[in-house]
Design a protein around this motif. Structure first.
Motif, mmCIF file in Angstrom:
data_model
loop_
_atom_site.group_PDB
_atom_site.id
_atom_site.type_symbol
_atom_site.label_atom_id
_atom_site.label_comp_id
_atom_site.label_asym_id
_atom_site.label_seq_id
_atom_site.Cartn_x
_atom_site.Cartn_y
_atom_site.Cartn_z
ATOM 1 N N LEU A 8 -16.223 18.226 -14.517
ATOM 2 C CA LEU A 8 -16.682 19.299 -13.639
ATOM 3 C C LEU A 8 -16.203 19.075 -12.207
ATOM 4 O O LEU A 8 -15.719 19.998 -11.543
ATOM 5 N N ALA A 9 -16.327 17.850 -11.732
ATOM 6 C CA ALA A 9 -15.881 17.525 -10.374
ATOM 7 C C ALA A 9 -14.396 17.807 -10.213
ATOM 8 O O ALA A 9 -13.970 18.364 -9.189
ATOM 9 N N GLU A 10 -13.606 17.455 -11.204
ATOM 10 C CA GLU A 10 -12.159 17.692 -11.131
ATOM 11 C C GLU A 10 -11.843 19.178 -11.025
ATOM 12 O O GLU A 10 -10.892 19.576 -10.365
ATOM 13 N N GLN A 11 -12.645 20.009 -11.647
ATOM 14 C CA GLN A 11 -12.438 21.457 -11.601
ATOM 15 C C GLN A 11 -12.769 22.061 -10.242
ATOM 16 O O GLN A 11 -12.252 23.122 -9.891
ATOM 17 N N PHE A 12 -13.646 21.390 -9.486
ATOM 18 C CA PHE A 12 -14.133 21.959 -8.225
ATOM 19 C C PHE A 12 -13.880 21.075 -7.014
ATOM 20 O O PHE A 12 -14.709 20.992 -6.114
ATOM 21 N N GLY A 13 -12.754 20.393 -6.988
ATOM 22 C CA GLY A 13 -12.354 19.698 -5.768
ATOM 23 C C GLY A 13 -12.615 18.212 -5.715
ATOM 24 O O GLY A 13 -12.547 17.625 -4.645
ATOM 25 N N VAL A 15 -14.695 14.453 -6.038
ATOM 26 C CA VAL A 15 -16.017 13.939 -5.670
ATOM 27 C C VAL A 15 -16.557 14.551 -4.381
ATOM 28 O O VAL A 15 -17.765 14.607 -4.188
ATOM 29 N N TRP A 16 -15.682 15.037 -3.506
ATOM 30 C CA TRP A 16 -16.139 15.655 -2.262
ATOM 31 C C TRP A 16 -16.229 17.172 -2.376
ATOM 32 O O TRP A 16 -16.566 17.852 -1.414
ATOM 33 N N GLY A 17 -15.961 17.709 -3.576
ATOM 34 C CA GLY A 17 -16.029 19.149 -3.777
ATOM 35 C C GLY A 17 -17.462 19.640 -3.931
ATOM 36 O O GLY A 17 -18.431 18.877 -3.813
ATOM 37 N N GLU A 18 -17.576 20.928 -4.199
ATOM 38 C CA GLU A 18 -18.893 21.541 -4.357
ATOM 39 C C GLU A 18 -18.809 22.648 -5.398
ATOM 40 O O GLU A 18 -17.872 23.450 -5.376
ATOM 41 N N HIS A 19 -19.780 22.693 -6.277
ATOM 42 C CA HIS A 19 -19.837 23.758 -7.274
ATOM 43 C C HIS A 19 -20.320 25.031 -6.588
ATOM 44 O O HIS A 19 -21.265 24.986 -5.789
ATOM 45 N N PRO A 20 -19.712 26.178 -6.886
ATOM 46 C CA PRO A 20 -20.100 27.417 -6.193
ATOM 47 C C PRO A 20 -21.534 27.880 -6.455
ATOM 48 O O PRO A 20 -22.092 28.622 -5.647
ATOM 49 N N VAL A 38 -29.966 10.946 -9.173
ATOM 50 C CA VAL A 38 -28.644 11.087 -9.777
ATOM 51 C C VAL A 38 -27.632 11.552 -8.739
ATOM 52 O O VAL A 38 -27.993 12.139 -7.723
ATOM 53 N N GLY A 39 -26.377 11.286 -9.016
ATOM 54 C CA GLY A 39 -25.303 11.742 -8.146
ATOM 55 C C GLY A 39 -25.151 13.256 -8.209
ATOM 56 O O GLY A 39 -25.659 13.918 -9.119
ATOM 57 N N TYR A 40 -24.420 13.786 -7.241
ATOM 58 C CA TYR A 40 -24.293 15.234 -7.119
ATOM 59 C C TYR A 40 -23.781 15.895 -8.392
ATOM 60 O O TYR A 40 -24.363 16.868 -8.868
ATOM 61 N N TRP A 41 -22.700 15.404 -8.986
ATOM 62 C CA TRP A 41 -22.115 16.094 -10.134
ATOM 63 C C TRP A 41 -22.990 15.989 -11.376
ATOM 64 O O TRP A 41 -23.040 16.923 -12.174
ATOM 65 N N ASP A 42 -23.696 14.897 -11.553
ATOM 66 C CA ASP A 42 -24.657 14.831 -12.653
ATOM 67 C C ASP A 42 -25.828 15.783 -12.383
ATOM 68 O O ASP A 42 -26.364 16.407 -13.298
#
Length: 50
Positions: A8-13, A15-20, A38-42
């Motif tokens: 998911l992180a790879e799709q949205f930028g 480790v510093w990206g953000e899900h819309p 938990v971390g942001y992407w989890d």
């Protein structure tokens, strides 16, 4: 980070990206209030599954 979260992180930028649909600010708020560890992407995965 789980494999699903990594994908998911790879799709949205990365480790510093953000899900819309899940702002980093929402996650940070819950971290500050000790509602999650938990971390942001989890966290994003959990929110998307709800």
């Amino acid at each position: 980070m789980s494999e699903e979260a990594r994908t998911l992180a790879e799709q949205f930028g990365g480790v510093w990206g953000e899900h819309p649909e899940v702002p980093v600010s929402d996650w940070a708020y819950e971290v500050r209030n000790e509602d999650t560890r938990v971390g942001y992407w989890d966290y994003v995965l959990g929110r998307l599954e709800d």
